[in-house]
Each structure stands twice: as C-alpha cells, then as structure tokens.
Design a protein around this motif. Structure first.
Motif, PDB file in Angstrom:
ATOM      1  N   ALA A 110       0.833  -1.205   0.000  1.00  0.00           N
ATOM      2  CA  ALA A 110       0.000   0.000   0.000  1.00  0.00           C
ATOM      3  C   ALA A 110       0.866   1.252   0.000  1.00  0.00           C
ATOM      4  CB  ALA A 110      -0.924  -0.002   1.215  1.00  0.00           C
ATOM      5  N   ALA A 111       1.884   1.273   0.851  1.00  0.00           N
ATOM      6  CA  ALA A 111       2.775   2.430   0.911  1.00  0.00           C
ATOM      7  C   ALA A 111       3.484   2.626  -0.422  1.00  0.00           C
ATOM      8  CB  ALA A 111       3.795   2.246   2.038  1.00  0.00           C
ATOM      9  N   GLY A 112       3.899   1.521  -1.037  1.00  0.00           N
ATOM     10  CA  GLY A 112       4.587   1.611  -2.311  1.00  0.00           C
ATOM     11  C   GLY A 112       3.703   2.166  -3.415  1.00  0.00           C
ATOM     12  N   VAL A 113       2.475   1.696  -3.484  1.00  0.00           N
ATOM     13  CA  VAL A 113       1.538   2.188  -4.501  1.00  0.00           C
ATOM     14  C   VAL A 113       1.330   3.697  -4.337  1.00  0.00           C
ATOM     15  CG1 VAL A 113      -0.876   2.128  -5.220  1.00  0.00           C
ATOM     16  CG2 VAL A 113       0.389  -0.014  -4.906  1.00  0.00           C
ATOM     17  N   ALA A 114       1.180   4.152  -3.100  1.00  0.00           N
ATOM     18  CA  ALA A 114       1.008   5.585  -2.851  1.00  0.00           C
ATOM     19  C   ALA A 114       2.238   6.380  -3.280  1.00  0.00           C
ATOM     20  CB  ALA A 114       0.708   5.829  -1.371  1.00  0.00           C
ATOM     21  N   GLU A 115       3.414   5.885  -2.971  1.00  0.00           N
ATOM     22  CA  GLU A 115       4.643   6.585  -3.352  1.00  0.00           C
ATOM     23  C   GLU A 115       4.857   6.591  -4.865  1.00  0.00           C
ATOM     24  OE1 GLU A 115       7.033   8.407  -1.843  1.00  0.00           O
ATOM     25  OE2 GLU A 115       5.904   8.365   0.033  1.00  0.00           O
ATOM     26  N   MET A 116       4.469   5.502  -5.532  1.00  0.00           N
ATOM     27  CA  MET A 116       4.628   5.449  -6.988  1.00  0.00           C
ATOM     28  C   MET A 116       3.645   6.387  -7.693  1.00  0.00           C
ATOM     29  SD  MET A 116       7.190   3.474  -7.639  1.00  0.00           S
ATOM     30  CE  MET A 116       7.034   3.060  -9.385  1.00  0.00           C
ATOM     31  N   HIS A 117       2.493   6.606  -7.077  1.00  0.00           N
ATOM     32  CA  HIS A 117       1.470   7.445  -7.711  1.00  0.00           C
ATOM     33  C   HIS A 117       1.612   8.913  -7.345  1.00  0.00           C
ATOM     34  CE1 HIS A 117      -2.351   7.739  -9.891  1.00  0.00           C
ATOM     35  NE2 HIS A 117      -2.714   8.641  -9.001  1.00  0.00           N
ATOM     36  N   PHE A 118       1.896   9.183  -6.065  1.00  0.00           N
ATOM     37  CA  PHE A 118       1.903  10.562  -5.584  1.00  0.00           C
ATOM     38  C   PHE A 118       3.271  11.052  -5.087  1.00  0.00           C
ATOM     39  CE2 PHE A 118      -2.602   9.341  -4.718  1.00  0.00           C
ATOM     40  CZ  PHE A 118      -3.233  10.325  -5.475  1.00  0.00           C
ATOM     41  N   GLY A 119       4.218  10.130  -4.875  1.00  0.00           N
ATOM     42  CA  GLY A 119       5.427  10.507  -4.149  1.00  0.00           C
ATOM     43  C   GLY A 119       6.728  10.300  -4.896  1.00  0.00           C
ATOM     44  N   ALA A 120       7.696   9.703  -4.197  1.00  0.00           N
ATOM     45  CA  ALA A 120       9.073   9.635  -4.682  1.00  0.00           C
ATOM     46  C   ALA A 120       9.251   8.755  -5.905  1.00  0.00           C
ATOM     47  CB  ALA A 120       9.986   9.137  -3.554  1.00  0.00           C
ATOM     48  N   GLY A 121       8.311   7.852  -6.177  1.00  0.00           N
ATOM     49  CA  GLY A 121       8.427   6.967  -7.334  1.00  0.00           C
ATOM     50  C   GLY A 121       7.621   7.413  -8.539  1.00  0.00           C
ATOM     51  N   ARG A 122       6.998   8.565  -8.441  1.00  0.00           N
ATOM     52  CA  ARG A 122       6.105   9.023  -9.514  1.00  0.00           C
ATOM     53  C   ARG A 122       6.864   9.168 -10.836  1.00  0.00           C
ATOM     54  NH1 ARG A 122       1.914  14.146  -8.947  1.00  0.00           N
ATOM     55  NH2 ARG A 122       0.748  13.764 -10.879  1.00  0.00           N
ATOM     56  N   GLY A 123       6.359   8.501 -11.865  1.00  0.00           N
ATOM     57  CA  GLY A 123       6.965   8.594 -13.182  1.00  0.00           C
ATOM     58  C   GLY A 123       8.210   7.751 -13.380  1.00  0.00           C
ATOM     59  N   ARG A 124       8.611   6.974 -12.377  1.00  0.00           N
ATOM     60  CA  ARG A 124       9.832   6.188 -12.483  1.00  0.00           C
ATOM     61  C   ARG A 124       9.562   4.838 -13.135  1.00  0.00           C
ATOM     62  NH1 ARG A 124      14.299   8.479  -9.564  1.00  0.00           N
ATOM     63  NH2 ARG A 124      15.410   6.682 -10.428  1.00  0.00           N
ATOM     64  N   LYS A 125      10.418   4.481 -14.076  1.00  0.00           N
ATOM     65  CA  LYS A 125      10.336   3.189 -14.742  1.00  0.00           C
ATOM     66  C   LYS A 125      11.431   2.274 -14.191  1.00  0.00           C
ATOM     67  CE  LYS A 125       6.940   4.358 -17.445  1.00  0.00           C
ATOM     68  NZ  LYS A 125       5.593   3.753 -17.246  1.00  0.00           N
ATOM     69  N   GLY A 126      11.553   1.098 -14.794  1.00  0.00           N
ATOM     70  CA  GLY A 126      12.552   0.148 -14.329  1.00  0.00           C
ATOM     71  C   GLY A 126      12.133  -0.498 -13.025  1.00  0.00           C
ATOM     72  N   THR A 127      13.106  -0.974 -12.262  1.00  0.00           N
ATOM     73  CA  THR A 127      12.839  -1.660 -10.995  1.00  0.00           C
ATOM     74  C   THR A 127      12.980  -0.682  -9.833  1.00  0.00           C
ATOM     75  OG1 THR A 127      13.679  -3.736 -11.903  1.00  0.00           O
ATOM     76  CG2 THR A 127      13.502  -3.587  -9.503  1.00  0.00           C
ATOM     77  N   VAL A 128      11.921  -0.529  -9.070  1.00  0.00           N
ATOM     78  CA  VAL A 128      11.891   0.355  -7.895  1.00  0.00           C
ATOM     79  C   VAL A 128      11.491  -0.481  -6.692  1.00  0.00           C
ATOM     80  CG1 VAL A 128      10.816   2.380  -6.832  1.00  0.00           C
ATOM     81  CG2 VAL A 128      11.258   2.361  -9.305  1.00  0.00           C
ATOM     82  N   ILE A 129      12.205  -0.316  -5.584  1.00  0.00           N
ATOM     83  CA  ILE A 129      11.881  -1.041  -4.354  1.00  0.00           C
ATOM     84  C   ILE A 129      11.677  -0.041  -3.228  1.00  0.00           C
ATOM     85  CG2 ILE A 129      12.685  -2.694  -2.616  1.00  0.00           C
ATOM     86  CD1 ILE A 129      14.284  -4.090  -4.808  1.00  0.00           C
ATOM     87  N   LEU A 130      10.486  -0.072  -2.640  1.00  0.00           N
ATOM     88  CA  LEU A 130      10.233   0.683  -1.416  1.00  0.00           C
ATOM     89  C   LEU A 130      10.441  -0.246  -0.230  1.00  0.00           C
ATOM     90  CD1 LEU A 130       7.776   3.245  -0.270  1.00  0.00           C
ATOM     91  CD2 LEU A 130       7.445   0.988   0.733  1.00  0.00           C
ATOM     92  N   LEU A 131      11.147   0.251   0.781  1.00  0.00           N
ATOM     93  CA  LEU A 131      11.379  -0.496   2.018  1.00  0.00           C
ATOM     94  C   LEU A 131      10.899   0.346   3.186  1.00  0.00           C
ATOM     95  CD1 LEU A 131      14.984  -1.695   1.170  1.00  0.00           C
ATOM     96  CD2 LEU A 131      12.937  -3.140   1.211  1.00  0.00           C
ATOM     97  N   THR A 132       9.999  -0.212   3.995  1.00  0.00           N
ATOM     98  CA  THR A 132       9.499   0.499   5.169  1.00  0.00           C
ATOM     99  C   THR A 132      10.199  -0.035   6.415  1.00  0.00           C
ATOM    100  OG1 THR A 132       7.652  -1.062   5.421  1.00  0.00           O
ATOM    101  CG2 THR A 132       7.256   0.922   4.121  1.00  0.00           C
ATOM    102  N   PHE A 133      10.832   0.847   7.155  1.00  0.00           N
ATOM    103  CA  PHE A 133      11.547   0.470   8.368  1.00  0.00           C
ATOM    104  C   PHE A 133      10.708   0.876   9.574  1.00  0.00           C
ATOM    105  CE2 PHE A 133      14.696   0.638   5.095  1.00  0.00           C
ATOM    106  CZ  PHE A 133      15.607  -0.355   5.416  1.00  0.00           C
ATOM    107  N   GLY A 134      10.196  -0.130  10.280  1.00  0.00           N
ATOM    108  CA  GLY A 134       9.371   0.108  11.454  1.00  0.00           C
ATOM    109  C   GLY A 134       9.583  -1.014  12.441  1.00  0.00           C
ATOM    110  N   THR A 135       8.480  -1.613  12.933  1.00  0.00           N
ATOM    111  CA  THR A 135       8.598  -2.782  13.807  1.00  0.00           C
ATOM    112  C   THR A 135       9.359  -3.888  13.087  1.00  0.00           C
ATOM    113  OG1 THR A 135       6.495  -2.204  14.846  1.00  0.00           O
ATOM    114  CG2 THR A 135       7.317  -4.436  15.202  1.00  0.00           C
ATOM    115  N   GLY A 136       9.107  -4.025  11.787  1.00  0.00           N
ATOM    116  CA  GLY A 136       9.870  -4.930  10.924  1.00  0.00           C
ATOM    117  C   GLY A 136      10.379  -4.156   9.729  1.00  0.00           C
ATOM    118  N   ILE A 137      10.652  -4.867   8.632  1.00  0.00           N
ATOM    119  CA  ILE A 137      10.985  -4.228   7.364  1.00  0.00           C
ATOM    120  C   ILE A 137      10.011  -4.745   6.320  1.00  0.00           C
ATOM    121  CG2 ILE A 137      12.694  -3.885   5.544  1.00  0.00           C
ATOM    122  CD1 ILE A 137      14.883  -4.382   7.591  1.00  0.00           C
ATOM    123  N   GLY A 138       9.193  -3.850   5.786  1.00  0.00           N
ATOM    124  CA  GLY A 138       8.283  -4.210   4.716  1.00  0.00           C
ATOM    125  C   GLY A 138       8.879  -3.844   3.369  1.00  0.00           C
TER     126      GLY A 138
END
Length: 249
Positions: A110-138
């Motif tokens: 969910a966080a990745g989809v939001a970032e790809m549409h509205f945030g840091a990944g917007r318009g980016r092609k190729g391979t993009v990996i979002l990593l969430t650092f919290g209680t675990g790593i998503g």
C-alpha cells in the motif's frame, strides 16, 4: 473524493479520511496503540476505535503487516499474533465495523503504490523497491510501475538472521544504536537486496523517512539511487484508501 485509509502496524493502528485527488490526508490522523498480544479480535477493536473517532460510515481500506492473498486471507504474521494466519481479515473487519465495505492489502505494498502514484516513485520506470523500516521491514517491488505483491524482503537472511531482526527501526531503538551504527546495518541489507534485484531506485519509508538527513549519507557504496518516501509515514494510509477506491469502482 475521500476514502478512509487505515494502517495496521506492529506498534500502532492509525488512520484518517484521505483526499484521493491530492494523495494526502483530508484530516489529521488518529492513532491507537496496537494491542499486545495483537490478536485478530484485539486489532479489530483498535480498528473500530479509529474509524469511529471520525464517525465514518463509508468504505474503509486497511493495510496488514503480512502477506494478504485473495484480498482477505492472512498468510504470515511476523509482527502480530500467530492466530492471524488463515484469518479472513476482510470479513472480520467488515463485521466489526457494522458491515462497512472493507479491503485489505499488505502494508508495504500500500505504501509503495502511494509513493509510486503521488510521491518519490512518480513517473519512475525500471525496478523500484520501497522499504518500510518500522517494527519490521516491509517491501514493495515495482517493475515499470507494476507491483509484484507480497514480496516480504524484510525476511531475507542477513548474517544468519531475518534482516528485520538486524536492521528495523525497532531494533535501532531496542539496542539503542546510533544512526551511524544502524545505517551500517541498513547499508549491508540494501547491498544484499541490490545484488538480488538490481533496482534503479530505493525508496526508504516508515517513520525513519522523516529523519533521512540523519542516516542517508552513511549509505555509501549502493549503486541505486536512495531517496526518502515523500508521503513519509502516511504512505500506508493513502495507499490503503487508493486500494479501497479501486475495489469500489
């Protein structure tokens, strides 16, 4: 258009109505602590408390910190109670919310989809990996903007342990690591992920994204570009609402 988004984490359950035209919260988010043990009934009570705080009666999009198949069935529960496994989450939450339409999606996806549409990944092609650092790593993996769901890269082995047991932000707090020491662990993890997937871009999400100036400069030797999540710790809420809107359309 507004849809309610709610992000279930290992430490907190937070949500708010989301303005999907802007990709931002329509109201200040409300948060309750995740119960311990984080059983289905306990978490569902927390979800109800957050939704009722706003008097919301429409569709609700929720994230879950684990693998979600068929839009409902929980397959893993690394940072919540193991009784979640095989739970029909959509039915559980809909029943607890009085029959509201509910969707459930992996939290990092969910966080990745939001970032790809509205945030840091917007318009980016190729391979993009979002990593969430919290209680675990998503993790959320995208190829030319398309999500590969439920990747769970936080469970890659790093020095004989799940990576999230070495490099999550919870580990930083529990072991009282300096930003430099923690970033050294994160760099080793990113190097391992980069070796496997060769991404063009890493997006660093979760609560630590608000403090990226404290650690990004320590992540040397990684070939991929590394940027903080622009939606920061609200990305999961926005992505959950986006998922609910797509399911409702």
């Amino acid at each position: 258009m507004q849809i309610f988004g709610l992000d279930i984490g290992g430490s907190g359950i937070k949500g708010a109505p989301v303005d999907l035209d802007r990709g931002d919260l329509a109201q200040e988010r409300f948060k309750v602590l995740t119960p311990h043990p984080a059983t289905p009934d306990g978490v569902a009570d927390g979800v109800k408390q957050v939704v009722e705080h706003y008097g919301w009666t429409g569709p609700v999009g929720l994230t879950f910190p684990g693998v979600v198949t068929d839009g409902s069935t929980i397959r893993t529960a690394a940072n919540v109670d193991k009784s979640w496994i095989d739970t029909d989450a959509r039915t559980l939450f809909s029943d607890r919310l009085g029959g509201h339409p509910v969707t459930v999606v992996n939290d990092a996806d969910a966080a990745g989809v939001a970032e790809m549409h509205f945030g840091a990944g917007r318009g980016r092609k190729g391979t993009v990996i979002l990593l969430t650092f919290g209680t675990g790593i998503g993790s959320a993996l995208f190829v030319d903007g398309r999500l590969v769901p439920n990747t769970e890269l936080g469970h890659l082995e790093l020095h004989g342990h799940d990576a999230e047991k070495r490099a999550s932000s919870k580990v930083k707090e529990d072991e009282e690591l300096s930003w430099e020491h923690w970033a050294h662990r994160v760099r080793k993890y990113l190097a391992h992920v980069e070796m496997l997937f060769s991404p063009e871009l890493f997006i660093i999400g979760g609560g630590v994204s608000r403090k990226s100036q404290k650690f990004l400069h320590y992540l040397e030797g990684i070939k991929a570009e590394i940027v903080p999540a622009q939606l920061q710790n609200n990305a999961g809420i926005v992505g959950a609402a986006m998922h609910a809107a797509e399911s409702d359309s």
